[in-house]
Design a protein around this motif. Structure first.
Motif, PDB file in Angstrom:
ATOM      1  N   TYR A 111      51.749  43.017  50.396  1.00 26.97           N
ATOM      2  CA  TYR A 111      51.645  41.798  49.600  1.00 26.97           C
ATOM      3  C   TYR A 111      50.425  40.977  49.998  1.00 26.97           C
ATOM      4  CZ  TYR A 111      52.724  37.340  47.431  1.00 26.97           C
ATOM      5  OH  TYR A 111      52.647  36.188  46.691  1.00 26.97           O
ATOM      6  N   THR A 159      45.181  43.078  49.343  1.00 23.54           N
ATOM      7  CA  THR A 159      44.279  43.880  48.509  1.00 23.54           C
ATOM      8  C   THR A 159      43.000  44.230  49.265  1.00 23.54           C
ATOM      9  OG1 THR A 159      45.101  42.698  46.574  1.00 23.54           O
ATOM     10  CG2 THR A 159      43.097  43.996  46.298  1.00 23.54           C
ATOM     11  N   THR A 190      45.877  46.399  44.033  1.00 20.79           N
ATOM     12  CA  THR A 190      46.642  45.443  43.233  1.00 20.79           C
ATOM     13  C   THR A 190      46.360  45.686  41.765  1.00 20.79           C
ATOM     14  OG1 THR A 190      47.149  43.093  42.909  1.00 20.79           O
ATOM     15  CG2 THR A 190      44.854  43.664  43.261  1.00 20.79           C
ATOM     16  N   ASN A 218      50.943  39.932  39.930  1.00 16.81           N
ATOM     17  CA  ASN A 218      50.128  40.901  40.652  1.00 16.81           C
ATOM     18  C   ASN A 218      51.019  41.802  41.500  1.00 16.81           C
ATOM     19  OD1 ASN A 218      47.597  40.130  39.698  1.00 16.81           O
ATOM     20  ND2 ASN A 218      47.390  38.524  41.231  1.00 16.81           N
ATOM     21  N   PHE A 241      51.258  44.818  44.333  1.00 15.80           N
ATOM     22  CA  PHE A 241      50.498  45.334  45.466  1.00 15.80           C
ATOM     23  C   PHE A 241      51.158  46.620  45.943  1.00 15.80           C
ATOM     24  CE2 PHE A 241      50.218  40.760  45.283  1.00 15.80           C
ATOM     25  CZ  PHE A 241      48.864  40.508  45.432  1.00 15.80           C
TER      26      PHE A 241
END
Length: 280
Positions: free
Chosen positions: A240, A243, A256, A263, A265
């Protein structure tokens, strides 16, 4: 938006601070004034959470139904013996004042006085909550196993699994090495049970420590000799908001991509894309 563990922690803290005693109920902002006047001086029976919903129970089967939404907050301030509650600051929609604490609700998308029938309807519309002892994961499984939507999207559907948000969604799928894009119809019952059991454990731990920690002991900063994570969500996580950073397990860059307006992840190596195998 706060995830289910935050609401459960809030319900426990409100119960500890106010339950069993008369409370002063007000609405400094004015948007809940009539309802507050009806409850003022009553005993707060208890606070409970269900998914991302909060209910304050008062005598006569009356409930204050609260949903914090994206920016809402319900702040609790302890009071010393005999100390007066400070003046409210900002747009306080609901204020509770007891002998030991004051609590101010700001920015919530939902704050309404409802009866038992409406409360039951809200609960009936929610999916299985990993934090509630009355949760039925098999009911969620019946929805998941027949859906062609991705498991990443299904976990965020509050009518299927209540209380899971973007953080727990990303982290539990990484921990189970599952492709977030694979359809619900492709999952096996054992895979769903593993997801559910992991959510029950992770979210209960989130209630206990009041933050989200999902990394296993071998991947903590101390074990890996790395810097601790600094983020307003707090806690140590695998993917989380990481990215482009290396996966703690395999070293691949975390990716992501938007999914259901949020979004997503994931690690492309640990969570390899699922492919439908042709049947000969």
């Amino acid at each position: 938006m706060p995830e289910g563990h935050t609401l459960r922690r809030l319900a426990l803290d409100l119960t500890a601070a106010f339950a069993g005693e008369p409370v002063r109920v007000g609405s400094p902002q004015g948007r809940f004034a009539a309802e507050a006047a009806d409850l003022d001086g009553e005993v707060l029976v208890a606070a409970e959470s269900a998914g991302k919903h909060l209910f304050l129970a008062f005598p006569g089967e009356r409930f204050v139904h609260i949903h914090l939404g994206l920016i809402g907050a319900f702040d609790i301030l302890p009071l010393a013996a005999g100390e007066e509650a400070p003046a409210p600051r900002g747009a306080v929609r609901l204020r509770l004042v007891g002998r030991r604490a004051v609590a101010d609700l700001r920015g919530a998308t939902q704050c309404a006085l409802i009866g038992a029938e409406r409360r039951d309807a809200v609960l009936a519309g929610l999916g299985a909550d990993p934090l509630r002892p009355d949760a039925d994961p098999d009911r969620a499984w019946e929805r998941i196993r027949t859906s062609k939507r991705s498991i990443g999207e299904l976990l965020m559907d509050q009518a299927i699994v209540a209380g899971v948000g973007n953080v727990y969604r990303a982290e539990v799928l990484f921990r189970q090495r599952l492709d977030p894009f694979r359809p619900g119809t492709s999952l096996r019952k054992g895979q769903w049970q593993a997801i559910w059991d992991d959510l029950v454990e992770l979210m209960a731990d989130g209630v206990r420590v009041n933050r989200i920690d999902t990394v296993r002991p071998e991947h903590t900063p101390e074990a890996m000799g790395r810097e601790a994570r600094v983020d307003d969500h707090g806690g140590e996580v695998y993917v989380y908001r990481r990215t482009g950073q290396p996966c703690f397990v395999c070293g691949a860059a975390v990716r992501t991509e938007p999914m259901a307006s949020r979004n997503l992840f994931w690690c492309p190596r640990c969570q390899r894309r699922w492919r439908l195998r042709a049947v000969r």
